[in-house]
Every structure is written in C-alpha cells, then in structure tokens.
Design a protein around this motif. Sequence first.
Motif, mmCIF file in Angstrom:
data_model
loop_
_atom_site.group_PDB
_atom_site.id
_atom_site.type_symbol
_atom_site.label_atom_id
_atom_site.label_comp_id
_atom_site.label_asym_id
_atom_site.label_seq_id
_atom_site.Cartn_x
_atom_site.Cartn_y
_atom_site.Cartn_z
ATOM 1 N N TYR A 1 0.908 -1.187 0.037
ATOM 2 C CA TYR A 1 -0.013 0.164 -0.139
ATOM 3 C C TYR A 1 0.879 1.365 -0.072
ATOM 4 O O TYR A 1 0.738 2.326 -0.888
ATOM 5 N N GLN A 2 1.661 1.098 0.932
ATOM 6 C CA GLN A 2 2.790 2.590 0.842
ATOM 7 C C GLN A 2 3.165 2.688 -0.284
ATOM 8 O O GLN A 2 3.316 3.993 -0.710
ATOM 9 N N THR A 3 3.770 1.708 -0.874
ATOM 10 C CA THR A 3 4.692 1.976 -2.287
ATOM 11 C C THR A 3 3.610 2.422 -3.429
ATOM 12 O O THR A 3 3.966 3.477 -4.140
ATOM 13 N N ARG A 4 2.376 1.882 -3.268
ATOM 14 C CA ARG A 4 1.324 2.216 -4.208
ATOM 15 C C ARG A 4 0.934 3.802 -4.319
ATOM 16 O O ARG A 4 0.744 4.506 -4.924
ATOM 17 N N VAL A 5 0.938 4.186 -2.964
ATOM 18 C CA VAL A 5 0.718 5.638 -2.398
ATOM 19 C C VAL A 5 1.846 6.511 -3.174
ATOM 20 O O VAL A 5 1.577 7.525 -3.928
ATOM 21 N N ALA A 6 2.933 6.076 -2.759
ATOM 22 C CA ALA A 6 4.080 6.804 -3.396
ATOM 23 C C ALA A 6 4.206 6.849 -4.752
ATOM 24 O O ALA A 6 4.712 8.012 -5.313
ATOM 25 N N ILE A 7 3.892 5.770 -5.318
ATOM 26 C CA ILE A 7 3.977 5.687 -7.078
ATOM 27 C C ILE A 7 2.751 6.819 -7.421
ATOM 28 O O ILE A 7 3.146 7.526 -8.224
ATOM 29 N N LEU A 8 1.788 6.920 -6.994
ATOM 30 C CA LEU A 8 0.620 7.483 -7.235
ATOM 31 C C LEU A 8 1.034 8.887 -7.075
ATOM 32 O O LEU A 8 0.641 9.880 -8.309
ATOM 33 N N LYS A 9 1.761 9.372 -6.092
ATOM 34 C CA LYS A 9 1.862 10.763 -5.732
ATOM 35 C C LYS A 9 3.034 11.175 -6.842
ATOM 36 O O LYS A 9 2.817 12.375 -7.286
ATOM 37 N N ALA A 10 4.254 10.306 -7.004
ATOM 38 C CA ALA A 10 5.235 10.826 -8.110
ATOM 39 C C ALA A 10 4.609 10.842 -9.628
ATOM 40 O O ALA A 10 4.882 11.780 -10.056
ATOM 41 N N LYS A 11 3.753 9.814 -9.756
ATOM 42 C CA LYS A 11 3.442 9.840 -11.258
ATOM 43 C C LYS A 11 2.294 11.238 -11.293
ATOM 44 O O LYS A 11 2.385 11.763 -12.468
ATOM 45 N N SER A 12 1.587 11.665 -10.330
ATOM 46 C CA SER A 12 0.753 12.508 -10.693
ATOM 47 C C SER A 12 1.485 13.984 -10.479
ATOM 48 O O SER A 12 1.197 14.832 -11.493
ATOM 49 N N TYR A 13 2.354 14.047 -9.735
ATOM 50 C CA TYR A 13 3.357 15.287 -9.814
ATOM 51 C C TYR A 13 4.072 15.663 -10.862
ATOM 52 O O TYR A 13 3.994 16.357 -11.520
ATOM 53 N N ASN A 14 4.422 14.309 -11.535
ATOM 54 C CA ASN A 14 5.252 14.342 -13.093
ATOM 55 C C ASN A 14 4.029 14.844 -13.937
ATOM 56 O O ASN A 14 4.429 15.259 -14.985
ATOM 57 N N ASP A 15 2.908 14.696 -13.656
ATOM 58 C CA ASP A 15 1.898 15.067 -14.784
ATOM 59 C C ASP A 15 1.567 16.382 -14.488
ATOM 60 O O ASP A 15 0.565 16.937 -14.996
ATOM 61 N N GLY A 16 1.999 16.878 -13.367
ATOM 62 C CA GLY A 16 1.555 18.227 -13.069
ATOM 63 C C GLY A 16 0.331 18.539 -12.283
ATOM 64 O O GLY A 16 -0.154 19.777 -12.290
ATOM 65 N N ILE A 17 -0.024 17.557 -11.714
ATOM 66 C CA ILE A 17 -1.429 17.580 -10.886
ATOM 67 C C ILE A 17 -0.980 17.050 -9.430
ATOM 68 O O ILE A 17 -0.227 16.138 -9.139
ATOM 69 N N THR A 18 -1.917 17.552 -8.357
ATOM 70 C CA THR A 18 -1.656 17.014 -7.040
ATOM 71 C C THR A 18 -3.225 16.610 -6.661
ATOM 72 O O THR A 18 -3.985 17.195 -7.066
ATOM 73 N N LEU A 19 -3.176 15.153 -6.593
ATOM 74 C CA LEU A 19 -4.309 14.413 -6.362
ATOM 75 C C LEU A 19 -4.577 14.723 -4.924
ATOM 76 O O LEU A 19 -3.762 14.802 -3.879
#
Length: 471
Positions: free
Chosen positions: A302-320
């Motif tokens: 779970y923790q890693t999935r959260v980290a991946i989501l945050k990193a990927k959305s950050y790269n796409d220029g959005i904050t979820l």
Amino acid sequence: MTETQHSIVWGNCLQIVKDNIHPQSFRTWFEPIKAVKLLGNVLTIAVPSHFFREFLEEHYIDLISKALKRELGKDAKLEYNVKVVSNEAAVQIPQQSSAEIKNKSIPFPNQAGLIANPFVIPGLQQLHIDPQLNPNYSFTNFIEGECNRLARSAGLTISANPGKSAFNPLFLYGGSGLGKTHLAQAIGISIKEQFPDKIVLYVSANRFQTQFMDAVNVKNKLTDFLHFYQMIDVLIIDDVHEFAGKSGTQNAFFHIFSHLHNLGKQLILTSDKAPVDLQDLEPRMLSRFKWGLSAELVPPDYQTRVAILKAKSYNDGITLPDDVVSYIASRVNTNIREIEGTLISLLAQSTLNNKTITLELAEALTEKLVSKNKSEISVGKIQKTVCEYFKISPDLFLSSSRKRELVQARQIAMFLSRNLTNSSLASIGSQTGGRDHATVLHAYNTVCDLIDTDRSFRKYVVDIEKQLKSF
Ligand code: ADP
Ligand code: MG
C-alpha cells in the motif's frame, strides 16, 4: 622472405597470445585469422570482417604488438587484409582519416535490408551504438519499496561497477507490470551516465530472435551478428522467457552470454518466471542464469502504491487529493501498470469533461476498472471452480490422498493455473497443498498428453476453462 615465414612468425605470436587470453576468446578472435605475407618487418594478416579488425585493435592490439615485436624487433608492423565477402576476395581496407569517422553513430539494426550489413560499418575506430534506452525509465523515476528493494539495490551496485560485482548476470523476474523493464533500463541509463564509453544495449528477447533469424540464412551475416553482440559491454535482454522452445536462438544467445561473461561484461536479464520455473529453456542456459543474482519483483504494498501515485501525478503536473490517492491505492493493488492506467483514465476524464478530480469521480472510474480485475483468474479461483465442477471438497482437493479423481482434478487445476495465471510453478505447487514445482510440471505434461488423446478428458478441461473465463 619465403612463403612459409609469415606462418611461422604468426604461429609464434599466437603461442604468446594463447597463453595470455581465455581459450574461448582465442577461438573466437584468433583462430579465424590467417597470416598472408611478411615483407621486411611488416606482417599482413587476413581477418574476416572490418568489425573483426576493429575488435582486435580495441582489445588485443597491445598483446599482438608485444608478441610481434618479440618476433620481428621493435619496428615490427601489422597490416590487415579484410575479407569482406568471401574467402577468395581479400581486399585492403581503405585508409580513412580519424576526423572523418569520429562520432559517427551506428543505427541499431532495425529492419533487415536497411543497410547492406546493419551490424558493421567499416573503418570506425570507436563504435557508437544506440543503446535503445528510454530516458523515462530512470532510477529517479523508479519508486523504491519493499517490493523491489533487493532488485533495485543490486541494480545500483551494478550501475556503479558494471561486470565487476557478483551480480552477473542480474536476473530480474516477476509478473507483468511490476517494473522489470523499467529497472533493467534504469541500470543501463545509469551506466551510460557514469561510463559514457561503455557500449550498452537494451534488446527484447523477441527482437534478438528476429535479428538472429534474419542473420541465420545469409552468408557471413551470422558471424557479424555474433560479433556485434560479442562487443557489447552491458547487454540487457528483456523477457528471456520468450526464448522458450527456440533452440537456435538459445544456442546463439548461449554463446554470446558465455563470451561476454568470460570477458567480465555485464548481463542483465528479465523474465516472467524464476530460472527454476523456466522449464522450456536449455539446462545449460538456466544454470548460467543462476550464476549471478536472481531478484524478484513482487506487487507493491500500500505505501509504495501511494508513493507511486503521488510521484506519477506530480510528474503529470497535478496534485491528487489525499482521499483520492488512498482510495486508488487501496483498490488497485495488482501491478504498477494498472495503477498508471487508472491514473491516466482519471486525468483523461477530468480534462475531457472539465471535472475536478474528486473521490466520487475516482470511485466511479476505479469501480469500472477494478471490476474488470475481479474477473482476473487466480490459482485459488481455478481450484474452486475445479472442485465445484467435479463436486469435490476443497479439503480433499488439497489433501495428500492419491484417489484417482482427486489426482486428476489437481492436475487439471495445476494445468489451468500454469496457462491462465502468471504464477510460477513453485507458487502453484505451494498453493496446491504444498507440492513442489516438479509435481506441477509433471501434472502439466500429463494433462497436455491427455488432452491430445482422451476426448472426454479434453471436454472437462475445455468446460472448466470456459466457466472460468465467463465470470
Ligand atoms: P514489466 O516489464 O515488469 O512488465 P514495466 O517495467 O513495463 O513492467 O512497468 C510497467 C509500468 O509501471 C511502467 O510504465 C513503469 O514505468 C511503471 N513502474 C514499474 N515499477 C515502477 C516503480 N517502482 N516506480 C515507478 N514506476 C514504476
Ligand atoms: Mg517488460
């Protein structure tokens, strides 16, 4: 000087060379050479290709030159005849100024026939080969988690020290979408950054196979193919399970592997299964895969999935919003590709319909995607379906009883598990009442035979498979 003197001089040189290099390298790089003539202190040797000459110059010239000087004195000189097409036509290489050839780059062999011989460009002092790496697949973009810690840290060690660590080959394995390709490429990228002169090459097993097939029927092309691969410093082959059943390709790969490994070059391989489960590959190759380090990539926690989501959305220029992140992270738990897919759909939905990303939107979308996942077939689900079909209790199914109907049901379940899931033989075995991978393999082969020979048996298997797929 008489005719035979060149042979004697070269023969003496070879003795010295032989004592100083690995036998396999000697066979590959010196046995094909013939001495042609000796004029004064100039010995001419014939070599099979331009590339061959380059390779000698790059790797063995010091040794050859020492040997030759011992034979002919300090002014000894070496010249090459390159046999470009066949053994009859020996031609002299045109001299090229080094300014002309510096930094020319060789396109990676793409389609056969694009260049007459895509592997060899004559006269290059230093070969530049496009490493076929995708800059997005870097270590920076690779999120660390429990799921990939060993593999990632082995990758970092290798990057700092290609070919020199105990991790050679590095064998990365795991299910689809868990980051094998990304990590293998990250290692390549990092090596290129730290050692720009090293020849790094990423190639999928399928592409390697195609190149091999293209080369195999054309005179001299196979030699060039082998020589091309034998000069790589860091060879990354993705999805080696694809070599299953392709013995010619396996053979070529085996020789390249051995050659590179002997020379201390780095090999990085990926596969959807552990070496022990790659039963369709030649044993001598499997045993080599185990020489270095095998590291498994498993689904992220779970923790890693959260980290991946945050990193990927950050790269796409959005904050979820946080609730969206934790919702997706808890619902999409199969692999990283799926997480990316969910994120992309979410972004697409929100921009196309001009909606802000809210928990509701994420829920609506994820339910659609995840309900598809629900129908994904697992070993457990296969066993349940088989038990229901034959009206067997799950306890008996997993027991050690050897009653015929139970044995048959287990074998069918193991067969379907191997065909319909990504689970390894070992993992299927352990989920089938703690059996080992050899039992699963035996079951698999038995079912394959019976399907071919026994009509009613085939109907069972087909029926059950249909049921599984209709859920
Ligand atoms: P595999 O080769 O195992 O099927 P890939 O390497 O193609 O998987 O990964 C699937 C996708 O997930 C890629 O887009 C990759 O960038 C991404 N990915 C995988 N692992 C990670 C990770 N640890 N951090 C960030 N992205 C990852
Ligand atoms: Mg991959």
